[in-house]
Scaffold this active site. Structure first.
Site, short mmCIF file in Angstrom:
data_model
loop_
_atom_site.label_atom_id
_atom_site.label_comp_id
_atom_site.label_asym_id
_atom_site.label_seq_id
_atom_site.Cartn_x
_atom_site.Cartn_y
_atom_site.Cartn_z
N HIS A 44 0.77 -1.36 0.05
CA HIS A 44 0.29 -0.27 0.03
C HIS A 44 0.87 1.60 0.09
O HIS A 44 0.02 2.65 -0.52
CB HIS A 44 -1.20 0.34 1.33
CG HIS A 44 -1.73 -1.21 1.21
ND1 HIS A 44 -2.94 -1.25 -0.10
CD2 HIS A 44 -2.41 -2.49 1.91
CE1 HIS A 44 -3.86 -1.88 0.66
NE2 HIS A 44 -3.47 -1.81 1.47
N ARG A 69 6.63 -5.69 3.36
CA ARG A 69 5.86 -6.31 2.72
C ARG A 69 5.74 -6.23 1.48
O ARG A 69 5.65 -5.21 0.45
CB ARG A 69 4.69 -5.38 3.39
CG ARG A 69 3.31 -6.34 3.00
CD ARG A 69 2.14 -6.04 4.08
NE ARG A 69 1.82 -4.22 3.71
CZ ARG A 69 0.71 -4.03 4.44
NH1 ARG A 69 -0.59 -4.96 5.08
NH2 ARG A 69 -0.01 -2.75 4.21
N ASP A 83 17.21 -10.74 -2.03
CA ASP A 83 18.11 -10.27 -2.23
C ASP A 83 19.10 -8.95 -1.48
O ASP A 83 20.21 -8.54 -1.49
CB ASP A 83 18.41 -10.30 -3.56
CG ASP A 83 18.76 -12.16 -4.27
OD1 ASP A 83 18.88 -12.85 -3.35
OD2 ASP A 83 18.43 -12.10 -5.04
N GLN A 146 0.03 -12.73 7.05
CA GLN A 146 -1.29 -11.86 6.93
C GLN A 146 -2.33 -12.20 7.56
O GLN A 146 -2.83 -13.16 5.90
CB GLN A 146 -0.86 -10.79 6.46
CG GLN A 146 -0.42 -9.78 6.80
CD GLN A 146 -0.18 -8.28 6.41
OE1 GLN A 146 -0.22 -7.78 5.33
NE2 GLN A 146 -1.65 -7.51 7.43
N GLU A 148 -6.21 -12.09 7.24
CA GLU A 148 -7.33 -10.33 7.22
C GLU A 148 -8.43 -11.54 6.61
O GLU A 148 -9.28 -10.12 6.10
CB GLU A 148 -6.50 -9.85 5.71
CG GLU A 148 -5.28 -9.40 6.21
CD GLU A 148 -4.65 -8.80 5.18
OE1 GLU A 148 -4.20 -7.52 5.48
OE2 GLU A 148 -3.80 -9.35 4.71
N SER A 173 -7.97 -3.49 9.99
CA SER A 173 -8.82 -3.14 8.99
C SER A 173 -9.22 -4.18 7.69
O SER A 173 -10.68 -3.68 7.60
CB SER A 173 -7.52 -2.00 8.47
OG SER A 173 -7.79 -0.86 9.11
N ASP A 174 -8.26 -4.34 6.88
CA ASP A 174 -9.17 -5.76 5.82
C ASP A 174 -9.83 -6.94 7.11
O ASP A 174 -11.30 -7.00 6.90
CB ASP A 174 -7.60 -6.22 6.53
CG ASP A 174 -7.17 -5.15 4.31
OD1 ASP A 174 -8.18 -5.29 3.48
OD2 ASP A 174 -6.02 -4.73 4.47
#
Length: 256
Positions: A44, A69, A83, A146, A148, A173-174
């Protein structure tokens, strides 16, 4: 890289935050603020994969662990940021054990996983320590999954028991949106769901993480058994600080 997973396994409560601006200067400022870990957010955040190396360099002189993420569990996206020197990967919206397995396998070299092999990378000091890095990567790199969606809750135990999954991370939130109670983190259904996630993690000898909006909630959630706790974002810190300063100045003018 050493120590993040081991500290969690010992039961330490580790605090973190999210970096959503993709900026090395704000990354450096946040890195020196006292957090144990940060999440560089490519899902996001406004930054891109090309910004990650500069952010990791900005954290070089701090004691902060850097989790990236990614947008999904595709092997190429995962090994690309590993990497560059990431300490772990956070995978959003994982819904089944099969997806969790694909995620962690993307973090591991063969034969355990399918991570691409390159020696001349930043994570190995450009080839100076490839053997040492390869031998310890599975033990040191943190795999964060996660939770969600309703689908993920239906497969919670299987996800938690997937080898290589270290943390089940709650996205309030999700998750509250999926439960039909968006933003109502005190709702009985949300609390029950959190307890369900904690139990699944505990049974599998894994840890739980969560993102909070209010640092005052750290005590409540840590007492529930959540030890990987994030609060805020660099964008939020900047916005709040700017608003507070501007507001104070405008208030002073009104009384002049």
């Amino acid at each position: 890289m050493k120590g993040l997973k081991q500290r969690l396994q010992k039961g330490e409560i580790l605090i973190g935050t999210f970096l959503s601006l993709g900026n090395p200067v704000t990354t450096e400022i946040v890195g020196n603020a006292g957090f144990d870990w940060v999440v560089v957010d490519l899902e996001h955040g406004v930054g891109s994969e090309g910004d990650v190396v500069h952010q990791l360099m900005a954290l070089r002189n701090s004691n902060v662990f850097a989790i990236i993420r990614v947008e999904g569990y595709q092997r190429q996206r995962v090994h690309r940021v590993l990497d560059l020197g990431a300490d772990g990967i956070m995978f959003p919206r994982i819904e089944t054990a099969a997806e969790a397995e694909l995620s962690v396998k993307a973090m591991q070299y063969p034969p355990e996983g399918n991570r691409g092999v390159a020696k001349m990378i930043r994570a190995t000091r450009y080839g100076d320590d490839f053997d040492g890095y390869r031998e310890t990567a599975a033990e040191e790199l943190l795999g964060v999954i996660q939770i969600e969606t309703r689908e993920s809750l239906q497969h919670l135990d299987a996800i938690a028991n997937t080898p290589g999954v270290d943390v089940l991370f709650i996205g309030p939130s999700d998750l509250s949106m999926a439960l039909g109670i968006f933003g109502q983190t005190d709702h009985p259904l949300f609390v029950k769901t959190i307890e369900q996630i904690i139990k699944a993690a505990k049974d599998a000898q894994k840890q739980v993480g969560i993102l909070l909006s209010d640092p005052a909630d750290v005590k409540k959630y840590s007492e529930m058994g959540i030890h990987f706790i994030a609060c805020g974002t660099d964008a939020g810190f900047l916005s709040k600080g700017a608003q507070q300063t501007a507001g104070a100045m405008l208030k002073a003018i009104s009384f002049s």
